[in-house]
Write a protein that holds these residues in place. Structure first.
Motif, mmCIF file in Angstrom:
data_model
loop_
_atom_site.group_PDB
_atom_site.id
_atom_site.type_symbol
_atom_site.label_atom_id
_atom_site.label_comp_id
_atom_site.label_asym_id
_atom_site.label_seq_id
_atom_site.Cartn_x
_atom_site.Cartn_y
_atom_site.Cartn_z
ATOM 1 N N LYS A 168 11.945 -2.223 11.334
ATOM 2 C CA LYS A 168 10.505 -2.246 11.573
ATOM 3 C C LYS A 168 10.244 -1.641 12.945
ATOM 4 N N PRO A 169 9.154 -0.943 13.142
ATOM 5 C CA PRO A 169 8.187 -0.560 12.109
ATOM 6 C C PRO A 169 8.778 0.512 11.197
ATOM 7 N N VAL A 170 8.542 0.354 9.918
ATOM 8 C CA VAL A 170 9.118 1.242 8.922
ATOM 9 C C VAL A 170 8.365 2.563 8.896
ATOM 10 N N ASN A 171 9.121 3.646 8.945
ATOM 11 C CA ASN A 171 8.548 4.975 8.812
ATOM 12 C C ASN A 171 8.178 5.186 7.346
ATOM 13 N N ILE A 172 6.949 5.588 7.083
ATOM 14 C CA ILE A 172 6.463 5.735 5.707
ATOM 15 C C ILE A 172 7.309 6.719 4.913
ATOM 16 N N GLY A 173 7.626 7.852 5.504
ATOM 17 C CA GLY A 173 8.444 8.850 4.812
ATOM 18 C C GLY A 173 9.829 8.339 4.486
ATOM 19 N N VAL A 174 10.423 7.614 5.420
ATOM 20 C CA VAL A 174 11.758 7.049 5.197
ATOM 21 C C VAL A 174 11.711 6.021 4.073
ATOM 22 N N LEU A 175 10.685 5.179 4.062
ATOM 23 C CA LEU A 175 10.568 4.176 3.007
ATOM 24 C C LEU A 175 10.395 4.840 1.642
ATOM 25 N N ARG A 176 9.519 5.811 1.553
ATOM 26 C CA ARG A 176 9.324 6.511 0.270
ATOM 27 C C ARG A 176 10.620 7.158 -0.207
ATOM 28 N N ASN A 177 11.318 7.803 0.703
ATOM 29 C CA ASN A 177 12.585 8.442 0.367
ATOM 30 C C ASN A 177 13.611 7.406 -0.086
ATOM 31 N N THR A 178 13.675 6.285 0.600
ATOM 32 C CA THR A 178 14.609 5.216 0.246
ATOM 33 C C THR A 178 14.285 4.664 -1.134
ATOM 34 N N LEU A 179 13.001 4.473 -1.438
ATOM 35 C CA LEU A 179 12.605 3.983 -2.760
ATOM 36 C C LEU A 179 13.018 4.959 -3.860
ATOM 37 N N GLN A 180 12.816 6.248 -3.619
ATOM 38 C CA GLN A 180 13.217 7.251 -4.612
ATOM 39 C C GLN A 180 14.727 7.249 -4.821
ATOM 40 N N LYS A 232 0.833 -1.207 0.000
ATOM 41 C CA LYS A 232 0.000 0.000 0.000
ATOM 42 C C LYS A 232 0.870 1.261 0.000
ATOM 43 N N ILE A 233 1.924 1.266 0.809
ATOM 44 C CA ILE A 233 2.825 2.419 0.859
ATOM 45 C C ILE A 233 3.468 2.648 -0.504
ATOM 46 N N VAL A 234 3.940 1.584 -1.122
ATOM 47 C CA VAL A 234 4.590 1.701 -2.432
ATOM 48 C C VAL A 234 3.600 2.215 -3.469
ATOM 49 N N GLU A 235 2.418 1.649 -3.484
ATOM 50 C CA GLU A 235 1.418 2.056 -4.484
ATOM 51 C C GLU A 235 0.966 3.501 -4.307
ATOM 52 N N GLU A 236 0.999 3.985 -3.086
ATOM 53 C CA GLU A 236 0.583 5.369 -2.811
ATOM 54 C C GLU A 236 1.756 6.343 -2.787
ATOM 55 N N SER A 237 2.946 5.879 -3.123
ATOM 56 C CA SER A 237 4.146 6.707 -3.012
ATOM 57 C C SER A 237 4.300 7.729 -4.134
ATOM 58 N N GLY A 238 3.568 7.555 -5.218
ATOM 59 C CA GLY A 238 3.682 8.476 -6.334
ATOM 60 C C GLY A 238 4.889 8.211 -7.207
ATOM 61 N N THR A 239 5.567 7.098 -6.991
ATOM 62 C CA THR A 239 6.717 6.748 -7.808
ATOM 63 C C THR A 239 6.284 5.810 -8.929
ATOM 64 N N GLU A 240 7.151 5.622 -9.889
ATOM 65 C CA GLU A 240 6.870 4.731 -11.015
ATOM 66 C C GLU A 240 7.288 3.309 -10.665
ATOM 67 N N ILE A 241 6.671 2.771 -9.599
ATOM 68 C CA ILE A 241 7.015 1.439 -9.130
ATOM 69 C C ILE A 241 5.778 0.551 -9.193
ATOM 70 N N LYS A 295 16.829 6.352 -8.316
ATOM 71 C CA LYS A 295 17.871 7.237 -8.857
ATOM 72 C C LYS A 295 19.187 6.497 -9.010
ATOM 73 N N GLU A 296 19.565 5.731 -7.995
ATOM 74 C CA GLU A 296 20.824 4.996 -8.041
ATOM 75 C C GLU A 296 20.796 3.928 -9.126
ATOM 76 N N TYR A 297 19.682 3.233 -9.251
ATOM 77 C CA TYR A 297 19.554 2.215 -10.297
ATOM 78 C C TYR A 297 19.693 2.860 -11.679
ATOM 79 N N SER A 298 18.983 3.964 -11.886
ATOM 80 C CA SER A 298 19.023 4.666 -13.176
ATOM 81 C C SER A 298 20.421 5.190 -13.477
ATOM 82 N N ARG A 299 21.096 5.732 -12.466
ATOM 83 C CA ARG A 299 22.453 6.244 -12.648
ATOM 84 C C ARG A 299 23.399 5.117 -13.049
#
Length: 137
Positions: free
Chosen positions: A105-117, A19-28, A121-125
């Motif tokens: 755990k428990p994972v902070n939603i903001g930290v997880l979203r930031n980590t995913l972003q 749910k966090i990933v799907e609502e993160s606004g990222t292209e994941i 970026k690192e993968y793309s680079r």
């Protein structure tokens, strides 16, 4: 679209992370939810994800065993450990294996979203660097 697999033995955590990933606004895109290590490896081989959210302690295979096999199958995959263990030796071993990040755990939603972003970026680079090297050969 970036592919992601979530591997955690607790259903409520898998679904919450999804749910966090799907609502993160990222292209994941969440490609698979796995409840054990064997399923995680099968899904990695099938979907070849750019990102893997991985619990360190799961049935059938633990996270450290999975990491080494994932790196062989998808070397550029950004592995993010999600663990209830704040034991430094787990984090240290994970870093030696080249994981992207280690979240408690428990994972902070903001930290997880930031980590995913950051992982995207690192993968793309890294992919861009590899392409540039191949073009210049």
């Amino acid at each position: 679209m970036y592919r992601l697999i979530i591997a955690d033995d607790e259903e409520i955590i898998r679904n919450g992370l999804k749910k966090i990933v799907e609502e993160s606004g990222t292209e994941i895109s969440v490609e698979a939810l796995c409840s054990n290590g064997e399923d995680a490896l099968k899904s990695v081989k099938k979907y070849r994800p750019e990102i893997l959210l991985l619990d360190i302690n799961m049935p059938t295979k633990n996270g450290m065993d999975i990491i080494t096999e994932v790196i062989e199958v998808v070397p550029l995959c950004k592995i993010i450990i999600i663990s209830g263990y704040d034991d430094f030796k787990y984090a240290q071993q994970a870093l030696r294996y080249g994981v992207f990040d280690y979240l408690l755990k428990p994972v902070n939603i903001g930290v997880l979203r930031n980590t995913l972003q950051k992982a995207i970026k690192e993968y793309s680079r890294r992919l861009w660097e590899i392409n540039c090297i191949n073009i210049n050969k």
